[in-house]
Structures are given as C-alpha cells and as structure tokens.
Design an enzyme around this catalytic site. Structure first.
Site, PDB file in Angstrom:
ATOM      1  N   ASP A  43       6.499 -12.849 -36.651  1.00 56.35           N
ATOM      2  CA  ASP A  43       7.477 -11.836 -36.270  1.00 56.35           C
ATOM      3  C   ASP A  43       7.569 -11.719 -34.742  1.00 56.35           C
ATOM      4  OD1 ASP A  43       9.129  -9.605 -37.358  1.00 56.35           O
ATOM      5  OD2 ASP A  43       7.781  -8.377 -36.155  1.00 56.35           O
TER       6      ASP A  43
ATOM      7  N   GLU B  22       9.807 -16.208 -35.053  1.00 54.43           N
ATOM      8  CA  GLU B  22      11.053 -15.457 -34.909  1.00 54.43           C
ATOM      9  C   GLU B  22      11.200 -15.085 -33.440  1.00 54.43           C
ATOM     10  OE1 GLU B  22      13.288 -11.400 -36.383  1.00 54.43           O
ATOM     11  OE2 GLU B  22      11.250 -11.390 -35.635  1.00 54.43           O
TER      12      GLU B  22
ATOM     13  N   ASP C 166       4.274 -13.493 -43.747  1.00 57.69           N
ATOM     14  CA  ASP C 166       4.841 -12.931 -42.526  1.00 57.69           C
ATOM     15  C   ASP C 166       3.699 -12.361 -41.686  1.00 57.69           C
ATOM     16  OD1 ASP C 166       6.763 -11.776 -40.782  1.00 57.69           O
ATOM     17  OD2 ASP C 166       8.094 -11.454 -42.494  1.00 57.69           O
TER      18      ASP C 166
ATOM     19  N   HIS D 124      16.541 -10.408 -44.116  1.00 57.81           N
ATOM     20  CA  HIS D 124      16.390  -8.981 -44.427  1.00 57.81           C
ATOM     21  C   HIS D 124      16.856  -8.077 -43.288  1.00 57.81           C
ATOM     22  CE1 HIS D 124      13.115 -10.134 -41.944  1.00 57.81           C
ATOM     23  NE2 HIS D 124      12.816  -8.870 -41.714  1.00 57.81           N
ATOM     24  N   ASP D 125      17.251  -8.653 -42.154  1.00 57.45           N
ATOM     25  CA  ASP D 125      17.732  -7.840 -41.029  1.00 57.45           C
ATOM     26  C   ASP D 125      19.239  -7.956 -40.844  1.00 57.45           C
ATOM     27  OD1 ASP D 125      15.141  -7.047 -40.269  1.00 57.45           O
ATOM     28  OD2 ASP D 125      14.901  -8.747 -38.917  1.00 57.45           O
TER      29      ASP D 125
HETATM   30  O1  TEU Z   1      12.844  -8.275 -36.291  1.00 53.61           O
HETATM   31  C1  TEU Z   1      12.953  -8.467 -34.911  1.00 53.61           C
HETATM   32  C2  TEU Z   1      14.203  -8.066 -34.332  1.00 53.61           C
HETATM   33  O2  TEU Z   1      14.496  -8.427 -33.216  1.00 53.61           O
HETATM   34  C3  TEU Z   1      15.010  -7.148 -35.146  1.00 53.61           C
HETATM   35  O3  TEU Z   1      14.623  -5.888 -34.793  1.00 53.61           O
HETATM   36  C4  TEU Z   1      16.424  -7.334 -34.922  1.00 53.61           C
HETATM   37  O4  TEU Z   1      16.729  -7.193 -33.577  1.00 53.61           O
HETATM   38  C5  TEU Z   1      17.095  -6.258 -35.677  1.00 53.61           C
HETATM   39  O5  TEU Z   1      16.625  -6.221 -36.976  1.00 53.61           O
HETATM   40  C6  TEU Z   1      18.547  -6.531 -35.710  1.00 53.61           C
HETATM   41  O6  TEU Z   1      19.149  -5.319 -35.651  1.00 53.61           O
HETATM   42  C7  TEU Z   1      11.588  -8.341 -36.836  1.00 53.61           C
HETATM   43  C8  TEU Z   1      11.673  -8.105 -38.319  1.00 53.61           C
HETATM   44  O7  TEU Z   1      12.426  -9.133 -38.908  1.00 53.61           O
HETATM   45  C9  TEU Z   1      12.252  -6.749 -38.566  1.00 53.61           C
HETATM   46  O8  TEU Z   1      12.455  -6.497 -39.918  1.00 53.61           O
HETATM   47  C10 TEU Z   1      11.292  -5.738 -37.968  1.00 53.61           C
HETATM   48  O9  TEU Z   1      11.827  -4.460 -38.073  1.00 53.61           O
HETATM   49  C11 TEU Z   1      10.994  -6.041 -36.503  1.00 53.61           C
HETATM   50  O10 TEU Z   1      10.695  -7.408 -36.274  1.00 53.61           O
HETATM   51  C12 TEU Z   1       9.808  -5.262 -36.032  1.00 53.61           C
HETATM   52  O11 TEU Z   1       8.641  -5.774 -36.598  1.00 53.61           O
END
Ligand code: TEU
Ligand code: CA
Length: 540
Positions: free
Chosen positions: A190, A242, A95, A316-317
């Site tokens: 990311d 992403e 990542d 994971h989000d």
């Molecule tokens: O996530 C990007 C992102 O847009 C997320 O914040 C998403 O909107 C949110 O999780 C949904 O509620 C990436 C990573 O996957 C995330 O874990 C990180 O927190 C974020 O970037 C910041 O690096």
C-alpha cells in the site's frame, strides 16, 4: 510459469461472499468460490487487508499485522483457503499496509503511554507543517496530551510509521517473513512510495506537501532492503507497489529487475482523466487524449527501460470503469470487452477486480446514507462547506465515491444478490437482479471473453513478453498499440466511443489473423472501420 503470463484477481473480502450470515464477507466465502476463480483462469488472488483493525478505513488501519480479523474468520480458515487455492493452481497475494498503522496498534498505544522506544516508531514533531491529509484536513493530529503532533497522511487514526528507524523496518520485514512461512506468494504494498519522508520536515505549500514525501530517493533504498530481507529469496513471489502520484522514471527504478526492488507498480494517472483541474471531487466527462497520453507514456518508457506495469481499470478505490468510460446504458457488453482487451493484451500484468468479469456497475445509490467510506463522507462535508447544495454535492459523490466498487458481489438475483441471507454491511447495487454471476454464466458473453483473454496471454509470447509501441497516437477515438516479440507482432485497436471510427491498417497486418474481437469482422481491409466500442487484435 513466468510472472508475465499471470493474471491476478482482486477480492474485497468484506463484499465477496458471506458464509456465516453476519452480512460481512469472510475467508470461507472466498474458499467456496475457488472453483469459480479457477473456471475464470486466474493465477493469483489479491485480498485487501484481512487483519485485526478498527475498520476506520476498511482494514487499511491495521491493528495487528500477524493475525486475522475475527469477522473474516481464523488463521485456520486462512490456511485452509491457501491450501485449497494452491490445489487449484491459485496463489494468495496479501495487502501490506506499511506506511502507517492504526492508532489502535500496540505500538501506537505504547508510544502514547510514554515508551520512548515506540515513540521513535512514529513521526512526531513539536510544530506541525502545512501538509494536507489525503482524506481532507490537516495531516497532523495532537499526540495525546504531550503538546506534540503525529503525522497521518491518511485518516487521523492511521499514524505514519518512521521508516528511518531501523527497528521499524525490522518489525515490518518480519511481518513479510511470517506470511511467507504461511505459503503466501504475493504482496501488494500500500502507498509504498510514501514511506520515505524528508529528514527535516518543512512547510511545502506546493501540492499539499506531496513533494516532501513522495518518491524520495530513500524509498528505493528501503524497498531494496525489504526485498533482501524477505521476498527476494523466493523467485516465485510476486510483488506490486501501489504508487501515489508517481512518475514513469520512478516506476522503472522500482521494477527494473536489476534493481531488486519490486515486480511491478500500480499508478493512477490513467484514472485521473475525469478530474477537473486535477481535483477528484468534481464531475467531468473523461479526457480521452489524456487517457491515451498516459498509457503511451508509461507503456513506451517501461518497455524501453525494462520496467513492468500493473494493468487495471478497477479496484476498491475506484468507481467502475464501465460507468466512467463507456455509455453503459447502451453498450455495456461491448464496452466491458473493449476495456478488458485494452489492458489484457497490453504490456504488464492484468488485474481483474471482482465483478468486472461480469460487467458489474456502480450501485446507483439514491441517498448519502448509503455511503460509508470515510473519504466519501469527508468529501461530502467539504463540498457542502464550499457552498454546494446537497443535490450538487451528491451528484459528485455518486460518480467518484470509492464505495461504488465496494458493494456486495452480485452472485444471483435473490434479495441480497446471493452474497448473504441478511442485509449486508453495504447496500446491494440496483442492477443485481439482472446483472449477476448466475445469469452471466448461463447466457452472458463477458465472462467467456475474459477467459479467452487470460488464455491468450499464456499461449502467445507476444502478449506476455512483447515490446510496446504507440499506434496512431493522434487518433481522436482509437487507443491503439503494437506489441512485438521475435518475428511476431500484435496490433490492438480499441474504439473508446459509441461512434464508428475509421483508420488505415498498416499493410503488414492486412494478412494477419484476428486473435480476439468483440464484434464479427469479415475482412481486414486497408480502410478499416471499427464499430462502437469495438476492440480487435490482429496477429502476424
Ligand atoms: O490508497 C492510496 C491512495 O492514494 C488512495 O487514498 C487514493 O488516493 C484514493 O483512494 C483515491 O481517492 C491506498 C488504499 O488502496 C486505500 O484503500 C487506503 O484508504 C489508503 O491507501 C490508505 O491506506
Ligand atoms: Ca461473514
């Protein structure tokens, strides 16, 4: 093997397997489970950030891009993991968090200490704009005592990097070359579509400021530079960007091979279909018509213009898709398989998030104290401030928190689900006693179903290479599509509801062969009935 035949498995390292009994997953734990992943049949594993980090955002606040966080192990552990994985036909995807760094990173500390060179690494302004942070609140924070402000689109400790500065780009490209030299064959970037901010930053009331920094034309240039300076030289390397709030048009540009940008993109439109008025921290049953429209929109356009999608339900989000789209109490197994078919037979690269292959569920936590994610805790506060009761706010948190998917992997029925011998950094899910890998391998059918889907992609070019067209886009219950490649076609029908669904099978498919089906179906007849959450794929 062509990238189109590959399937990628996502591991949240903190929660996969703890081998030194400190309650936190580690690299040795991943290494120990390589045989399990080989048995499943995946080609690559994507690890969420494993670098030194104060963990304000669980590693997405990187303090050093070129080292391993001691809680995960050492560089030697990483090398061993890579070697063991490779020997089992599995590559590593790392990542890369290049939009921002932790304020604990040396660059930020030296900037704060007054070094001009490093101040140019960040986005500093005398006057903040009205942009809103994605984790709530103002997107600007005071830059020490200087009277200036630095931009943080995410948490306050995640300072956005200034990609307009060539020195920043060179530092980051060097990071990629470093990990390539360690044998890494995949990169997940990311929020990469946010790296190109407008040169002059202005107030932008529309959509919290997003238009000022999302999918700007200059992002495509930066990605192409990155490609040419690093991974572009190695054809085996797989990249996925992403993309936050993106469009199919941009995803085509990011992934059409002629443009030399990325292999594929993640987009999230299909997972925002249970957001009321586009707001995440609300509770609403999912909107099926919208879900379908998003799949068809991306699927069709990417197919016509030679773009490539990353296909996924979980990460994971996200809370578990089984909890969002399926009546999991009554149809967990059929539903898990239907969701799997809907993306594994689709056009793009499928991702499996750890635990999905056994039908894991959200943890059913009972108290806000069990949640740890900064986004969750901020949201909870904001909901209370907006006047909700604790009960109302908690109901929303339960369905939307990112923590839902970050709980320890459920390996067996023991106290800490076989993840560790000590209390893990996050509580174990309530279902772990009944729902775990040991039991699934013994008597379950979901894992086996995933194995078959992974194999089918390698055996049938209509799955890996075929075009995509919508089938019965107006059907109220069924998400259907047709893949075509040479003389072959594949019709995939997925019933997203617990009621039976009927439809007319096109004549050409009546004599077809059923490739995979989560029910026993005797006969293909014109007036065809699908069982609750049935998924069937017919090949001619
Ligand atoms: O996530 C990007 C992102 O847009 C997320 O914040 C998403 O909107 C949110 O999780 C949904 O509620 C990436 C990573 O996957 C995330 O874990 C990180 O927190 C974020 O970037 C910041 O690096
Ligand atoms: Ca550990």
């Amino acid at each position: 093997m062509s990238v189109k035949e590959k399937v990628i498995y996502q591991i949240y390292p903190k929660s996969f397997l703890d081998t030194n009994q400190d309650g936190i997953g580690d690299l040795q734990g991943i290494k120990r489970k390589i045989p399990y992943l080989k048995q499943l049949g995946v080609d690559m594993i994507w690890l969420n950030p494993i670098y030194p980090s104060p963990q304000k955002d669980n590693g997405y606040d990187v303090a050093d891009y070129l080292a391993i966080h001691p809680m995960f192990g050492t560089m030697k552990d990483f090398e061993e993991l890579t070697t063991t994985a490779k020997a089992n036909g599995i590559e590593i995807m790392l990542d890369m968090v290049f939009n921002h760094v932790s304020t604990e990173h040396e660059w930020f500390k030296r900037a704060l200490a007054g070094e001009k060179k490093f101040q140019d690494y960040f986005i500093l302004r005398d006057e903040p704009t009205d942009w809103v942070s994605k984790f709530g609140g103002n997107a600007w924070a005071p830059f020490g005592e200087t009277g200036r402000y630095y931009l943080h689109l995410f948490e306050q400790s995640q300072a956005d990097l200034n990609w307009r500065n060539p020195a920043v780009r060179e530092e980051l490209f060097e990071v990629l070359r470093f990990w390539m030299s360690k044998g890494v064959k995949g990169f997940r970037f990311d929020v990469i579509n946010l790296i190109g901010k407008d040169e002059v930053l202005q107030d932008c009331a529309e959509n919290d400021g997003k238009p000022a920094y999302t999918d700007q034309p200059i992002v495509h240039e930066y990605i192409r530079m990155m490609n040419q300076a690093s991974f572009g030289e190695d054809e085996e390397i797989v990249t996925v960007g992403e993309m936050s709030s993106t469009t199919p048009e941009n995803c085509i540009l990011y992934t059409n091979p002629e443009r030399e940008e990325l292999t594929m993109t993640f987009n999230f439109h299909h997972l925002k279909v249970d957001y009321m008025d586009g707001k995440k921290w609300t509770k609403m049953p999912f909107d099926f018509a919208k879900l379908k429209e998003n799949f068809h929109n991306f699927g069709t356009k990417m197919s016509q213009e030679n773009g490539w999608n990353a296909l996924f339900w979980n990460n994971h989000d996200q809370p578990r898709a089984l909890n969002r789209f399926i009546d999991a109490e009554n149809y967990r197994v059929a539903g898990a398989k239907m969701l799997a078919s809907a993306i594994h037979l689709n056009r793009g690269t499928p991702y499996i998030y750890m635990g999905e292959e056994i039908g894991m569920l959200d943890p059913a936590f009972e108290s806000i104290d069990q949640y740890v994610d900064v986004e969750t805790l901020n949201a909870y506060e904001e909901l209370l401030e907006a006047g909700m009761s604790e009960e109302e706010a908690f109901e929303i948190i339960k369905t939307k928190a990112r923590d839902n998917s970050r709980i320890p992997m459920q390996w067996d029925h023991l106290e800490f689900s076989g993840f560790s011998n000590v209390a893990p950094w996050m509580s174990v899910g309530k279902s772990a006693k009944e729902l775990n890998v040991a039991r699934e391998l013994k008597e379950g059918t979901i894992f086996n179903y995933y194995q078959r889907l992974i194999r089918l992609r390698k055996e049938y070019s209509v799955i890996s290479e075929g075009s995509y067209e919508a089938f019965l886009p107006e059907h109220p219950q069924v998400y259907g599509y047709i893949r075509r490649c040479g003389n072959h076609s594949l019709l995939v029908l997925n019933n997203f509801f617990s009621q039976k669904a009927t439809l007319d099978l096109p004549e050409e498919f009546l004599s077809g062969e059923v490739l995979i089906n989560n029910y026993e179906t005797e006969k293909l007849v014109e007036r065809f009935e699908l069982q609750p959450y049935q998924s069937i794929a017919i090949y001619i």
